[in-house]
Design a protein around this motif. Sequence first.
Motif, PDB file in Angstrom:
ATOM      1  N   ILE A  18       0.810  -1.221   0.000  1.00 11.90           N
ATOM      2  CA  ILE A  18       0.000   0.000   0.000  1.00 11.90           C
ATOM      3  C   ILE A  18       0.841   1.267   0.000  1.00 11.90           C
ATOM      4  O   ILE A  18       0.305   2.370   0.006  1.00 11.90           O
ATOM      5  CB  ILE A  18      -0.978   0.051   1.196  1.00 11.90           C
ATOM      6  N   ARG A  24      -2.720   2.061  -3.997  1.00 11.18           N
ATOM      7  CA  ARG A  24      -3.802   2.468  -3.103  1.00 11.18           C
ATOM      8  C   ARG A  24      -5.022   2.885  -3.899  1.00 11.18           C
ATOM      9  O   ARG A  24      -6.161   2.592  -3.514  1.00 11.18           O
ATOM     10  CB  ARG A  24      -3.366   3.623  -2.182  1.00 11.18           C
ATOM     11  N   ILE A  27      -6.756  -0.223  -5.115  1.00 13.44           N
ATOM     12  CA  ILE A  27      -7.500  -0.822  -4.012  1.00 13.44           C
ATOM     13  C   ILE A  27      -8.829  -0.101  -3.815  1.00 13.44           C
ATOM     14  O   ILE A  27      -9.879  -0.735  -3.668  1.00 13.44           O
ATOM     15  CB  ILE A  27      -6.660  -0.769  -2.709  1.00 13.44           C
ATOM     16  N   ALA A  28      -8.784   1.221  -3.841  1.00 17.85           N
ATOM     17  CA  ALA A  28     -10.017   1.997  -3.663  1.00 17.85           C
ATOM     18  C   ALA A  28     -10.998   1.724  -4.788  1.00 17.85           C
ATOM     19  O   ALA A  28     -12.212   1.650  -4.576  1.00 17.85           O
ATOM     20  CB  ALA A  28      -9.675   3.496  -3.601  1.00 17.85           C
ATOM     21  N   ALA A  31     -12.656  -1.751  -4.351  1.00 15.10           N
ATOM     22  CA  ALA A  31     -13.109  -2.047  -2.997  1.00 15.10           C
ATOM     23  C   ALA A  31     -14.533  -2.584  -2.976  1.00 15.10           C
ATOM     24  O   ALA A  31     -14.859  -3.498  -2.230  1.00 15.10           O
ATOM     25  CB  ALA A  31     -12.997  -0.806  -2.127  1.00 15.10           C
ATOM     26  N   LEU A  32     -15.402  -1.990  -3.775  1.00 17.25           N
ATOM     27  CA  LEU A  32     -16.809  -2.370  -3.753  1.00 17.25           C
ATOM     28  C   LEU A  32     -17.182  -3.327  -4.869  1.00 17.25           C
ATOM     29  O   LEU A  32     -18.147  -4.063  -4.762  1.00 17.25           O
ATOM     30  CB  LEU A  32     -17.682  -1.116  -3.828  1.00 17.25           C
TER      31      LEU A  32
ATOM     32  N   PHE B  15       2.372   6.439   4.231  1.00 19.11           N
ATOM     33  CA  PHE B  15       2.362   5.024   3.871  1.00 19.11           C
ATOM     34  C   PHE B  15       3.737   4.563   3.404  1.00 19.11           C
ATOM     35  O   PHE B  15       4.145   3.428   3.656  1.00 19.11           O
ATOM     36  CB  PHE B  15       1.309   4.760   2.785  1.00 19.11           C
ATOM     37  N   TRP B  88      -7.686   6.602   6.700  1.00 23.44           N
ATOM     38  CA  TRP B  88      -7.660   5.983   5.364  1.00 23.44           C
ATOM     39  C   TRP B  88      -8.316   4.614   5.415  1.00 23.44           C
ATOM     40  O   TRP B  88      -9.015   4.195   4.500  1.00 23.44           O
ATOM     41  CB  TRP B  88      -6.213   5.874   4.883  1.00 23.44           C
ATOM     42  N   GLN B  91     -12.619   3.630   5.421  1.00 20.68           N
ATOM     43  CA  GLN B  91     -13.480   3.293   4.284  1.00 20.68           C
ATOM     44  C   GLN B  91     -13.549   1.785   4.080  1.00 20.68           C
ATOM     45  O   GLN B  91     -14.566   1.261   3.640  1.00 20.68           O
ATOM     46  CB  GLN B  91     -12.967   3.967   3.003  1.00 20.68           C
ATOM     47  N   TYR B  92     -12.476   1.086   4.423  1.00 20.22           N
ATOM     48  CA  TYR B  92     -12.478  -0.368   4.282  1.00 20.22           C
ATOM     49  C   TYR B  92     -13.092  -1.029   5.494  1.00 20.22           C
ATOM     50  O   TYR B  92     -13.724  -2.087   5.377  1.00 20.22           O
ATOM     51  CB  TYR B  92     -11.050  -0.873   4.034  1.00 20.22           C
ATOM     52  N   ILE B  95     -16.642  -1.386   4.996  1.00 16.08           N
ATOM     53  CA  ILE B  95     -16.990  -2.461   4.084  1.00 16.08           C
ATOM     54  C   ILE B  95     -16.976  -3.800   4.799  1.00 16.08           C
ATOM     55  O   ILE B  95     -17.916  -4.588   4.665  1.00 16.08           O
ATOM     56  CB  ILE B  95     -16.037  -2.485   2.872  1.00 16.08           C
ATOM     57  N   ARG B  99     -20.254  -6.184   5.589  1.00 13.44           N
ATOM     58  CA  ARG B  99     -20.368  -7.572   5.167  1.00 13.44           C
ATOM     59  C   ARG B  99     -20.599  -8.470   6.356  1.00 13.44           C
ATOM     60  O   ARG B  99     -21.307  -9.456   6.282  1.00 13.44           O
ATOM     61  CB  ARG B  99     -19.121  -8.004   4.392  1.00 13.44           C
TER      62      ARG B  99
END
Lengths: 117, 117
Positions: A18, A24, A27-28, A31-32, B15, B88, B91-92, B95, B99
Amino acid sequence: MVAYLCPFDMKRDIFQAIADPTRRAIIALIALQAMTPNAIAENFHTTRQAVSKHLRILTECELVTQEQKGREIYYRLKIDKMKEIDEWLEQYRKIWESRFEQLDTLLSELKQQENMR
Amino acid sequence: MVAYLCPFDMKRDIFQAIADPTRRAIIALIALQAMTPNAIAENFHTTRQAVSKHLRILTECELVTQEQKGREIYYRLKIDKMKEIDEWLEQYRKIWESRFEQLDTLLSELKQQENMR
DNA sequence: CAAGTATGCAACCATTCAGTTGCATATGTC
DNA sequence: GACATATGCAACTGAATGGTTGCATACTTG
């Protein structure tokens, strides 16, 4: 823990994965919703092969999985793997929360002293 | 957002700062207690100058601050900056939590169906 | 104040990295 | 089945990186 280490396999950890801004962003993007390399590449100004390279790195780090449908490959984010970063961060979260509580306690005490005047 | 970019100033983001295993180890070392470069270097097999280099990178990324006391410099972790990674990750987190809730709902529904037999 | 200690920086080197180019393979379409 | 599309990999290149060595500066000690 990996079964074995080759010169190129698993040579990066998730933090190295990352570290790159392009990865990154990838990944974003996925993500969905899983996406194909071409669909991903459409969002960048680099070549499709550069994106493919990043996808390989993300795959090697187990951050994404591949799902082939005919000639198209769908890359899906392994959201569970992101928890590894969260788990690493947990030790620092405890520290900043602890300091916040200390500050909160101090403020309460100051308020109490204020009310006793 | 940085005011300006020099060839070496702030050329890495947080990062990239934590991508290196040595820097992550340094961060862990000074998380609870500020330390001097020599004290930090005692925990590694590389040279003191290598550690000094990492400290410079961490300083440039605003992950640590310096506090000079005589000839000794104390490096302290800016725990607040670590929140940038947490933000950062948020957002994950949403998710995987979403789930998980979906899975929880599904399990509840399956249990209800089981009880109706 | 000389010697010791703490510390950073420049220069160097070998390695790694990110992107590009060229090419090969597999699948889909007409 | 020829052509188009999707995709990955090898080789190359320039830039970046991490560690070492040498040296300079600042503070401490006796």
